[in-house]
Design a protein around this motif. Structure first.
Motif, PDB file in Angstrom:
ATOM      1  N   ASP A 156      62.282  47.454  40.363  1.00 20.44           N
ATOM      2  CA  ASP A 156      61.541  48.007  41.499  1.00 20.44           C
ATOM      3  C   ASP A 156      60.857  49.322  41.126  1.00 20.44           C
ATOM      4  O   ASP A 156      59.747  49.615  41.578  1.00 20.44           O
ATOM      5  CB  ASP A 156      62.467  48.190  42.714  1.00 20.44           C
ATOM      6  CG  ASP A 156      63.654  49.095  42.425  1.00 20.44           C
ATOM      7  OD1 ASP A 156      64.076  49.163  41.248  1.00 20.44           O
ATOM      8  OD2 ASP A 156      64.174  49.729  43.361  1.00 20.44           O
ATOM      9  N   ILE A 159      57.773  48.413  38.964  1.00 18.18           N
ATOM     10  CA  ILE A 159      56.682  47.934  39.803  1.00 18.18           C
ATOM     11  C   ILE A 159      55.966  49.103  40.470  1.00 18.18           C
ATOM     12  O   ILE A 159      54.731  49.144  40.550  1.00 18.18           O
ATOM     13  CB  ILE A 159      57.208  46.941  40.866  1.00 18.18           C
ATOM     14  CG1 ILE A 159      57.728  45.663  40.182  1.00 18.18           C
ATOM     15  CG2 ILE A 159      56.131  46.600  41.881  1.00 18.18           C
ATOM     16  CD1 ILE A 159      58.446  44.708  41.121  1.00 18.18           C
ATOM     17  N   GLN A 188      54.779  39.211  35.587  1.00 19.53           N
ATOM     18  CA  GLN A 188      54.486  38.935  36.988  1.00 19.53           C
ATOM     19  C   GLN A 188      55.196  37.670  37.456  1.00 19.53           C
ATOM     20  O   GLN A 188      55.720  37.613  38.574  1.00 19.53           O
ATOM     21  CB  GLN A 188      52.984  38.789  37.193  1.00 19.53           C
ATOM     22  CG  GLN A 188      52.572  38.627  38.652  1.00 19.53           C
ATOM     23  CD  GLN A 188      53.039  39.780  39.513  1.00 19.53           C
ATOM     24  OE1 GLN A 188      52.738  40.938  39.238  1.00 19.53           O
ATOM     25  NE2 GLN A 188      53.788  39.477  40.578  1.00 19.53           N
ATOM     26  N   CYS A 215      58.745  38.582  37.991  1.00 20.97           N
ATOM     27  CA  CYS A 215      58.855  39.406  39.206  1.00 20.97           C
ATOM     28  C   CYS A 215      58.868  38.523  40.453  1.00 20.97           C
ATOM     29  O   CYS A 215      59.609  38.780  41.410  1.00 20.97           O
ATOM     30  CB  CYS A 215      57.700  40.401  39.287  1.00 20.97           C
ATOM     31  SG  CYS A 215      57.784  41.758  38.119  1.00 20.97           S
ATOM     32  N   ASP A 216      58.048  37.467  40.441  1.00 18.30           N
ATOM     33  CA  ASP A 216      57.998  36.545  41.576  1.00 18.30           C
ATOM     34  C   ASP A 216      59.330  35.822  41.760  1.00 18.30           C
ATOM     35  O   ASP A 216      59.732  35.526  42.886  1.00 18.30           O
ATOM     36  CB  ASP A 216      56.874  35.527  41.379  1.00 18.30           C
ATOM     37  CG  ASP A 216      55.485  36.156  41.464  1.00 18.30           C
ATOM     38  OD1 ASP A 216      55.389  37.263  42.032  1.00 18.30           O
ATOM     39  OD2 ASP A 216      54.527  35.551  40.955  1.00 18.30           O
ATOM     40  N   GLU A 217      60.019  35.552  40.655  1.00 25.06           N
ATOM     41  CA  GLU A 217      61.292  34.832  40.731  1.00 25.06           C
ATOM     42  C   GLU A 217      62.409  35.696  41.309  1.00 25.06           C
ATOM     43  O   GLU A 217      63.399  35.164  41.817  1.00 25.06           O
ATOM     44  CB  GLU A 217      61.699  34.325  39.338  1.00 25.06           C
ATOM     45  CG  GLU A 217      60.779  33.231  38.793  1.00 25.06           C
ATOM     46  CD  GLU A 217      61.239  32.733  37.430  1.00 25.06           C
ATOM     47  OE1 GLU A 217      62.398  33.009  37.055  1.00 25.06           O
ATOM     48  OE2 GLU A 217      60.449  32.057  36.747  1.00 25.06           O
ATOM     49  N   ARG A 241      61.738  38.401  43.512  1.00 23.24           N
ATOM     50  CA  ARG A 241      61.072  39.288  44.489  1.00 23.24           C
ATOM     51  C   ARG A 241      62.007  39.741  45.599  1.00 23.24           C
ATOM     52  O   ARG A 241      61.726  40.748  46.263  1.00 23.24           O
ATOM     53  CB  ARG A 241      59.859  38.587  45.100  1.00 23.24           C
ATOM     54  CG  ARG A 241      60.132  37.268  45.777  1.00 23.24           C
ATOM     55  CD  ARG A 241      58.844  36.648  46.332  1.00 23.24           C
ATOM     56  NE  ARG A 241      59.048  35.318  46.893  1.00 23.24           N
ATOM     57  CZ  ARG A 241      59.006  34.199  46.193  1.00 23.24           C
ATOM     58  NH1 ARG A 241      58.770  34.263  44.884  1.00 23.24           N
ATOM     59  NH2 ARG A 241      59.215  33.035  46.748  1.00 23.24           N
ATOM     60  N   ASP A 242      63.147  39.033  45.807  1.00 22.45           N
ATOM     61  CA  ASP A 242      64.082  39.442  46.860  1.00 22.45           C
ATOM     62  C   ASP A 242      65.108  40.458  46.360  1.00 22.45           C
ATOM     63  O   ASP A 242      65.856  41.025  47.165  1.00 22.45           O
ATOM     64  CB  ASP A 242      64.819  38.211  47.406  1.00 22.45           C
ATOM     65  CG  ASP A 242      63.888  37.249  48.128  1.00 22.45           C
ATOM     66  OD1 ASP A 242      62.880  37.725  48.679  1.00 22.45           O
ATOM     67  OD2 ASP A 242      64.159  36.030  48.118  1.00 22.45           O
ATOM     68  N   PRO A 277      64.510  42.969  43.336  1.00 22.68           N
ATOM     69  CA  PRO A 277      64.042  43.739  42.170  1.00 22.68           C
ATOM     70  C   PRO A 277      64.880  44.981  41.903  1.00 22.68           C
ATOM     71  O   PRO A 277      64.931  45.484  40.783  1.00 22.68           O
ATOM     72  CB  PRO A 277      62.606  44.100  42.534  1.00 22.68           C
ATOM     73  CG  PRO A 277      62.589  44.094  44.024  1.00 22.68           C
ATOM     74  CD  PRO A 277      63.516  42.979  44.426  1.00 22.68           C
TER      75      PRO A 277
END
Length: 415
Positions: free
Chosen positions: A150, A153, A192, A195-197, A199-200, A202
């Protein structure tokens, strides 16, 4: 709990010499049981299923499988109940999950039944990769540049240099976990996707710059604030290839790595066994810290066969510390998990993902490497001439898994 196997063997009359070993189904628990029983203790095993290797060992004085029903008590509660029924003197867990759950209810066991788990504070620190990352920076222990996902990002992807490796920060957290043990990002697009995998969660993923080398595991017994004995090994092969468990290992010793591992555990106030994991570059003799496994190591068969009986010494450290003795540790001993080694071979031939710095072997080279490691110079993790049955149980399960997979069924994980 369901009784899997009861052995008609006279148990020790001394409560302290009776141990409830939480073995699971793998060769790690099998060797924990062997180490304890071969040194004169009465050992009862708790397995995940009736096919647990420890349950079929000649050294097992009785085996139980956890009740998995919807109405069943929690695994930790089942263990506490069984330990009291058997009137054991101690409980020795293997898995991190059992340590975490039993630490929370330690007072239901102690002082009558000793729990071989670290203190809650030490365990919490040892299982937090972000905390350990910062501790390494404070102590001057080599560690890769990194931060929580996080934070990366928020600061921008160009803060760290590719390739990157991503891991879950805290395995026992309620914040969610990554779906992989380790994942690699070679560029911004791969980062990326990862990160999507996650995303809940980070905030529970640590990202570090990738450093080349082999996995170096330093398994230690800390006693009264100091190192009592160490068993080190390098993981040669893994399954899955990228970020999996070690399925073939070779024992070794690197003094600088061991010294840094000791410094970390001393700072944590650690007492008992733990394994510090590093990335070690054989060509440059450089290394970086990866993580601490606050438990018996996955390479327990290698460590014990090389001469370090950490489970029995751990038992002695509480019940008879005056009798603890250091033994020689054999370097260059190679052992493997047969099924895991076969999975490594198939994955290499299939072309599964590799870590960024590793080269893929040809199909012929892979087959030759597998066959060469089938020689007598490579020990099997389960087989023992004095205790052969667990090996054949493991062999049977390996074939069952392979058949089920070929029939397109979902395989059952009995490891």
């Amino acid at each position: 709990m369901q009784l899997v196997r009861k052995i008609k063997r006279k148990p020790s009359t001394e409560r302290r010499r009776k141990v409830l070993a939480l073995c699971g189904d793998s060769q790690v628990g099998l060797w924990m049981l062997r180490s304890l029983a071969q040194n004169g203790l009465t050992v009862y095993a708790v397995c995940k299923s009736s096919e647990g290797q420890a349950a079929h060992s000649r050294y097992c004085s009785g085996a139980w499988a956890l009740d998995q029903g919807d109405d069943a008590a929690t695994p930790a509660e089942q263990v506490v109940r069984l330990a009291k029924e058997l009137e054991v003197g101690s409980v020795m867990p293997i898995s991190e999950a059992f340590h975490a759950s039993l630490i929370q209810i330690r007072d239901q066991l102690e002082p009558e039944i000793h729990l071989f788990s670290p203190s809650a504070e030490s365990f919490e620190k040892a299982t937090d990769k972000e905390y350990l990352h910062n501790l390494c920076l404070e102590l001057g222990v080599p560690v890769a540049k990194g931060m929580r996902l996080d934070k990366l990002i928020a600061s921008g992807h160009d803060t760290l240099k590719f390739p990157l490796v991503l891991r879950t920060c805290r395995q026992n957290s309620d914040e969610g976990q990554a779906p992989w043990k380790a994942a690699y990002a070679r560029d911004a697009a791969e980062l990326q996707r990862l990160c999507d995998e996650v995303r809940d969660c980070p905030q529970n993923v640590i990202v570090q710059e990738y450093h080349s080398g082999v996995e170096d595991h330093v398994h230690m017994l800390m006693h009264r604030g100091d190192l009592f004995m160490v068993g080190e090994y390098i993981g040669e092969y893994h399954s899955p290839l990228a970020g999996g468990v070690t399925v073939q290992r070779v024992s070794c010793y690197h003094e600088r790595v061991v010294k840094d591992a000791v410094r970390l555990l001393q700072t944590l106030g650690w007492d008992g066994v733990a394994t510090c994991q590093f990335h070690y570059d054989i060509e440059t003799d450089e290394y970086i810290f990866l993580e601490i496994n606050p438990r018996m190591c996955g390479g327990q068969p290698t460590v014990i066969m090389a001469g370090f009986h950490s489970p029995f010494l751990l038992w002695q450290s509480h019940f008879e510390p005056e009798k603890m003795r250091k033994t020689g540790y054999r370097k260059g001993l190679r052992t493997r998990i047969l099924g895991g080694s076969a999975n490594w071979m198939l994955a290499m031939i299939r072309g599964d993902e590799l870590p960024p710095d590793q080269q893929r072997l040809s199909t012929f080279g892979t087959l030759m490497r597998f066959l060469w490691n089938s020689g007598p110079w490579t020990k099997d993790d389960s087989f023992s001439i004095r205790d052969p049955k667990p090996f054949f149980i493991d062999l049977k399960q390996m074939f069952i898994k392979r058949i089920m997979k070929r029939r397109d069924y979902r395989p059952i994980d009995l490891s």
